[in-house]
Structures are given as structure tokens and as C-alpha cells.
Design an enzyme around this catalytic site. Structure first.
Site, PDB file in Angstrom:
ATOM      1  CG  HIS A 242     -82.263   2.930 187.720  1.00 38.06           C
ATOM      2  ND1 HIS A 242     -83.586   2.881 188.072  1.00 38.06           N
ATOM      3  CD2 HIS A 242     -81.538   1.998 188.689  1.00 38.06           C
ATOM      4  CE1 HIS A 242     -83.684   1.924 188.931  1.00 38.06           C
ATOM      5  NE2 HIS A 242     -82.494   1.002 188.929  1.00 38.06           N
ATOM      6  CD  GLU A 301     -75.567  -3.023 189.628  1.00 37.96           C
ATOM      7  OE1 GLU A 301     -74.761  -2.852 190.737  1.00 37.96           O
ATOM      8  OE2 GLU A 301     -76.231  -3.496 189.502  1.00 37.96           O
TER       9      GLU A 301
HETATM   10  N1  ACO Z   1     -74.427   5.468 178.958  1.00 36.77           N
HETATM   11  C1  ACO Z   1     -74.634   6.211 177.951  1.00 36.77           C
HETATM   12  N2  ACO Z   1     -76.137   6.372 177.344  1.00 36.77           N
HETATM   13  C2  ACO Z   1     -77.024   5.966 178.056  1.00 36.77           C
HETATM   14  C3  ACO Z   1     -76.757   5.127 179.342  1.00 36.77           C
HETATM   15  C4  ACO Z   1     -75.187   4.997 179.759  1.00 36.77           C
HETATM   16  N3  ACO Z   1     -75.030   4.512 181.010  1.00 36.77           N
HETATM   17  N4  ACO Z   1     -77.730   4.848 179.805  1.00 36.77           N
HETATM   18  C5  ACO Z   1     -78.828   5.233 179.062  1.00 36.77           C
HETATM   19  N5  ACO Z   1     -78.176   5.791 177.891  1.00 36.77           N
HETATM   20  C6  ACO Z   1     -78.973   6.423 176.627  1.00 36.77           C
HETATM   21  C7  ACO Z   1     -79.166   5.345 175.594  1.00 36.77           C
HETATM   22  O1  ACO Z   1     -78.239   5.082 174.894  1.00 36.77           O
HETATM   23  C8  ACO Z   1     -80.687   5.713 175.159  1.00 36.77           C
HETATM   24  O2  ACO Z   1     -80.356   6.535 174.016  1.00 36.77           O
HETATM   25  P1  ACO Z   1     -81.076   6.690 172.772  1.00 36.77           P
HETATM   26  O3  ACO Z   1     -82.588   7.127 173.154  1.00 36.77           O
HETATM   27  O4  ACO Z   1     -80.439   7.756 171.805  1.00 36.77           O
HETATM   28  O5  ACO Z   1     -81.249   5.464 172.339  1.00 36.77           O
HETATM   29  C9  ACO Z   1     -81.369   6.696 176.339  1.00 36.77           C
HETATM   30  O6  ACO Z   1     -80.120   6.998 177.215  1.00 36.77           O
HETATM   31  C10 ACO Z   1     -82.415   5.845 177.037  1.00 36.77           C
HETATM   32  O7  ACO Z   1     -81.758   4.507 177.399  1.00 36.77           O
HETATM   33  P2  ACO Z   1     -82.824   3.386 177.733  1.00 36.77           P
HETATM   34  O8  ACO Z   1     -81.810   2.078 177.388  1.00 36.77           O
HETATM   35  O9  ACO Z   1     -84.077   3.577 176.948  1.00 36.77           O
HETATM   36  O10 ACO Z   1     -82.996   3.722 179.194  1.00 36.77           O
HETATM   37  P3  ACO Z   1     -83.562   2.598 180.090  1.00 36.77           P
HETATM   38  O11 ACO Z   1     -84.143   3.077 181.177  1.00 36.77           O
HETATM   39  O12 ACO Z   1     -84.293   1.254 179.422  1.00 36.77           O
HETATM   40  O13 ACO Z   1     -82.007   1.800 180.592  1.00 36.77           O
HETATM   41  C11 ACO Z   1     -80.318   1.119 182.006  1.00 36.77           C
HETATM   42  C12 ACO Z   1     -81.559   1.710 181.917  1.00 36.77           C
HETATM   43  C13 ACO Z   1     -80.375  -0.127 181.328  1.00 36.77           C
HETATM   44  C14 ACO Z   1     -79.804   0.832 183.471  1.00 36.77           C
HETATM   45  C15 ACO Z   1     -79.227   2.033 181.128  1.00 36.77           C
HETATM   46  O14 ACO Z   1     -79.004   3.320 181.614  1.00 36.77           O
HETATM   47  C16 ACO Z   1     -77.807   1.352 181.084  1.00 36.77           C
HETATM   48  O15 ACO Z   1     -77.681   0.565 180.102  1.00 36.77           O
HETATM   49  N6  ACO Z   1     -76.903   1.677 181.938  1.00 36.77           N
HETATM   50  C17 ACO Z   1     -75.554   1.171 182.086  1.00 36.77           C
HETATM   51  C18 ACO Z   1     -75.412  -0.075 182.504  1.00 36.77           C
HETATM   52  C19 ACO Z   1     -75.647  -0.076 184.154  1.00 36.77           C
HETATM   53  O16 ACO Z   1     -75.105   0.543 184.800  1.00 36.77           O
HETATM   54  N7  ACO Z   1     -76.489  -1.081 184.534  1.00 36.77           N
HETATM   55  C20 ACO Z   1     -76.873  -1.097 185.901  1.00 36.77           C
HETATM   56  C21 ACO Z   1     -78.292  -0.170 186.348  1.00 36.77           C
HETATM   57  S1  ACO Z   1     -78.430  -0.376 188.109  1.00 36.77           S
HETATM   58  C22 ACO Z   1     -79.571  -1.609 188.372  1.00 36.77           C
HETATM   59  O17 ACO Z   1     -80.161  -2.251 187.524  1.00 36.77           O
HETATM   60  C23 ACO Z   1     -79.500  -2.251 189.683  1.00 36.77           C
END
Ligand code: ACO
Length: 359
Positions: A242, A301
Site C-alpha cells: 500500500h 483489496e
Molecule cells: N508484490 C510484489 N512486490 C511489490 C508489491 C506487491 N504487491 N507491492 C510493492 N512491491 C514492491 C515493488 O515492486 C517495489 O520494488 P522495487 O523497489 O524493487 O521496484 C517496491 O515494493 C515498492 O513498490 P512501489 O510501487 O514503489 O510502492 P507503492 O507504494 O507506490 O505501491 C501499490 C503501492 C501500488 C498498492 C503496490 O503495493 C501494488 O502494486 N500492490 C499490488 C496491487 C494492489 O493490491 N493494489 C491495491 C492497493 S489497495 C488500494 O489502493 C485501495
């Protein structure tokens, strides 16, 4: 300049407080854990709207007027053939009144709750079912969806969901609603803007893919190898991580508890939940190994997907069901912004070509 406005404070609100480090959500002074599972949709509506309409009645009369608003909304359902459910619901909402009064607010709160079941039944070649204004909102939504009265446990689970996701700080759709409200446009215009923002996959679109992931994994025995190979190929696990929470998303706990209550009353496919629980614990362990410095925990989610599936909503409608709950918060934020009397109008930095000097 902050691309994405991260850490920019753009509003003062009395509505909700999201503490990402502590994993805590407070709605109008009440912690989520004291609201979810203990509050009906109508009570949450009163909680969020209190102070934003001069003529807001008490919760009982508000519930009656919401029922009447559902009946009125049903009379405006027209043919939306050819549109996806979310777009059909939005097109029907666009025909609602666009004032800033309580009647408009109630029409907009009732609209997605009535339109989504109607659109789905028509898509499936069935007749849309008229609302029963005397029923509680969640009970009536499930009745309009399935054609029969839901069990008390299912209605309570939908209440828990709608209350849990009713408001969540200055997320993208809520900000969109506030921007529109700041121009003194009506509440329907704010809700339409918010619906546009919610539709995007970075905001409201994740719970359907959670079910796709569970289907792809198939059995608890496959969880570890599927998850490892997904992470190894650089893909993300849906329902984890998140932007704000660095602790567990408190909404995940609220919805997991609702699912557990449904399970204990025999309202849930036990094989499905056993698979989900195995996938969650395997994923959490794998994410910890994969990204030891970044807490990647279960988000709202993951359990949204399981709960809405158990309640009979098709996965392609999960974002629309989210909108049924979040409209309450959008309207409260739109009113709060409008009452400040201040237009939201940030600045941009021009980085385009410079005009040539005249010779
Ligand atoms: N699975 C695997 N790796 C992940 C995940 C995940 N679910 N979430 C983040 N990471 C990793 C990323 O690959 C990234 O790695 P890197 O630094 O090597 O590139 C690191 O963790 C940080 O990720 P960011 O995208 O910078 O983090 P951000 O805070 O922007 O992302 C997000 C948040 C978009 C929700 C992300 O965690 C994600 O894509 N999750 C999966 C989709 C999901 O469940 N979305 C619903 C969110 S809940 C809501 O919005 C109501």
C-alpha cells in the site's frame, strides 16, 4: 514541485484520519474497529454527513428517506445495453440531479446501490427488481441483486464492507470530488469526477485480479511455487502492499473478521477461504524474503475480493460495489470543501519551449 502530490497537505478534514505507520483508520473520531461490524450503512451515512446539511434528520428518518430515494432512483433506470456495468452505472448517475442539498445527496447515495443490481440483471436477461424502501440499505441491495431476501449474516457483511470503505483520507477519487466541489458545481458533478478517478487500476481496480490469482493458484499446495515464480518474474502479488500503510491495512482486518463471521454461519465456500488463508500466509512470508526492507502486507483489496465473491457479486463489478460505499465519503468531502468557499487551483511549472525573440 511534488509529482503525485505526495506529502502535500491540500485539505483540512474532520472526516477521516489515515495513520499509515500505525495502521490505523479513524472515521469522525471513531476507530475503524469500533465501527466495522457494529454500524449499519445508514448509521455511517449519518456519521459522515452530520454537520454538512442544515436539514439532516436523525438516523431513523434518514434511513426512511434513503429508502424513498432508492425507489425514486429505480424509476430512472433506462436501457444501458452495450456498456460495461461500471460505465452503465455511471451513465445513469449522470442523469441524477446536480444540486448541493440533502435530496440530491440522498439521490446520489441511493443511485449506485439501485443501478448496479438493475444493470447486472438486465445484462443477464433478467428483469430488474424494484427497491423495497422499508428494508435496510444493504439488505435491499442484495435482494435487488439476487431476487431473494439475503440472510441476516450476509446483509451484515455487506454493511461491514460499505462502512469499512466509506472514507479514507484524501485518496485520488476523494480529491477529484473536492476539486469539482471547490468550483461550486453540484454534488452529482463531484460524484461523477470521483467515479472517473476510482475506475483506474491504480485506485479501485485491484480486487478482481485477487480472485484471478486465487484461481491461477488453485490449491494451497500450489501456493508457494506459484508465488515464488511470480515474484521471480518481477510481477506483483495482488492484494498486498500500500502507498500509505507500512503496517497492516486495518480495513483488511475488518473485512477478514466479516468473512470469518460469514464462514461460521455457513455462508462461505470453506474451500475458497482455506485457499485464501494459505495464499495470504505464503505470500506474506515470500514478500518478507523478497523485500526485507519494505513492509508489504495484506491490503483492503485481498479480503474485499473474498467478501464480495461470497456475497454473490461478479468480480467485474467489485469497483462498482466500492463506489456504493465510497459515495458517502465523496459527498461529505464535497460538502466540506464547498463550505470552505475556496477554489482549488494549484500552480504548474512551465517546462515547454520558450517563445522566440522577435527579430
Ligand atoms: N508484490 C510484489 N512486490 C511489490 C508489491 C506487491 N504487491 N507491492 C510493492 N512491491 C514492491 C515493488 O515492486 C517495489 O520494488 P522495487 O523497489 O524493487 O521496484 C517496491 O515494493 C515498492 O513498490 P512501489 O510501487 O514503489 O510502492 P507503492 O507504494 O507506490 O505501491 C501499490 C503501492 C501500488 C498498492 C503496490 O503495493 C501494488 O502494486 N500492490 C499490488 C496491487 C494492489 O493490491 N493494489 C491495491 C492497493 S489497495 C488500494 O489502493 C485501495
Amino acid at each position: 514541485m511534488s509529482n503525485g502530490l505526495e506529502d502535500v497537505i491540500a485539505a483540512e478534514t474532520v472526516l477521516s484520519d489515515v495513520d499509515g505507520l500505525a495502521g490505523r483508520l479513524v472515521i469522525r473520531g471513531v476507530p475503524l474497529e469500533a465501527l466495522a461490524g457494529r454500524t449499519t450503512y445508514e448509521e455511517a451515512l449519518f456519521l459522515l454527513w452530520d454537520g454538512f446539511f442544515d436539514d439532516l434528520p436523525g438516523p431513523k428518518e434518514l434511513a426512511a428517506r434513503l429508502g424513498a430515494a432508492r425507489a425514486k432512483a429505480f424509476a430512472t433506470v433506462t436501457d444501458t445495453a452495450g456498456l460495461e456495468p461500471y460505465d452503465a452505472m455511471r451513465a445513469l448517475i449522470a442523469r441524477q440531479p446536480d444540486g448541493n442539498d440533502l435530496d440530491t445527496a440522498l439521490a446520489l447515495a441511493a443511485a449506485p446501490a439501485v443501478f448496479l443490481p438493475a444493470v447486472l440483471r438486465r445484462r443477464d436477461g433478467l428483469a430488474a427488481i424494484a427497491p423495497d424502501p422499508s428494508l435496510p440499505h444493504s439488505t435491499d441491495i442484495l435482494r435487488m441483486l439476487t431476487g431473494k431476501l439475503p440472510t441476516a449474516e450476509k446483509a451484515a457483511a455487506l454493511d461491514t464492507y460499505l462502512v469499512t470503505i466509506s472514507d479514507h483520507g484524501l485518496n485520488a477519487s476523494t480529491f477529484a470530488a473536492r476539486v469539482v466541489a471547490s468550483t461550486r458545481a453540484g454534488l452529482m458533478s463531484s460524484v461523477l469526477a470521483a467515479l472517473g478517478a476510482l475506475k483506474g487500476p491504480l485506485h479501485g481496480g485491484a480486487p478482481g485480479p485477487v480472485l484471478d490469482m486465487l484461481d491461477a493458484i488453485g490449491t494451497p499446495q500450489n501456493a508457494a511455487s506459484w508465488i515464488e515464480s511470480t515474484l521471480a518474474s518481477g510481477e506483483r502479488l495482488m492484494g498486498f502492499g500500500h502507498r500509505i500503510y507500512r503496517a497492516r491495512d486495518p480495513r483488511a482486518d475488518a473485512l477478514a473478521a466479516a468473512l470469518e463471521r460469514l464462514k461460521s454461519t455457513g455462508n462461505v465456500d470453506a474451500t475458497r477461504t482455506a485457499l485464501a488463508i494459505a495464499v495470504e500466509s505464503t505470500a506474506l512470508a515470500a514478500l518478507k524474503r523478497h523485500k526485507p526492507d519494505r513492509p508489504l502486507l495484506t491490503n483492503v483489496e485481498f479480503y474485499t475480493a473474498l467478501l464480495l465473491e461470497a456475497l454473490g457479486f461478479p468480480r467485474e463489478t467489485f469497483t462498482a460495489v466500492f463506489a456504493i460505499g465510497r459515495t458517502t465519503g465523496w459527498i461529505a468531502h464535497a460538502r466540506e470543501q464547498a463550505l470552505t468557499g475556496k477554489l482549488i487551483r494549484p500552480k504548474s511549472v512551465y517546462v515547454g519551449p520558450v517563445p522566440r525573440q522577435a527579430a
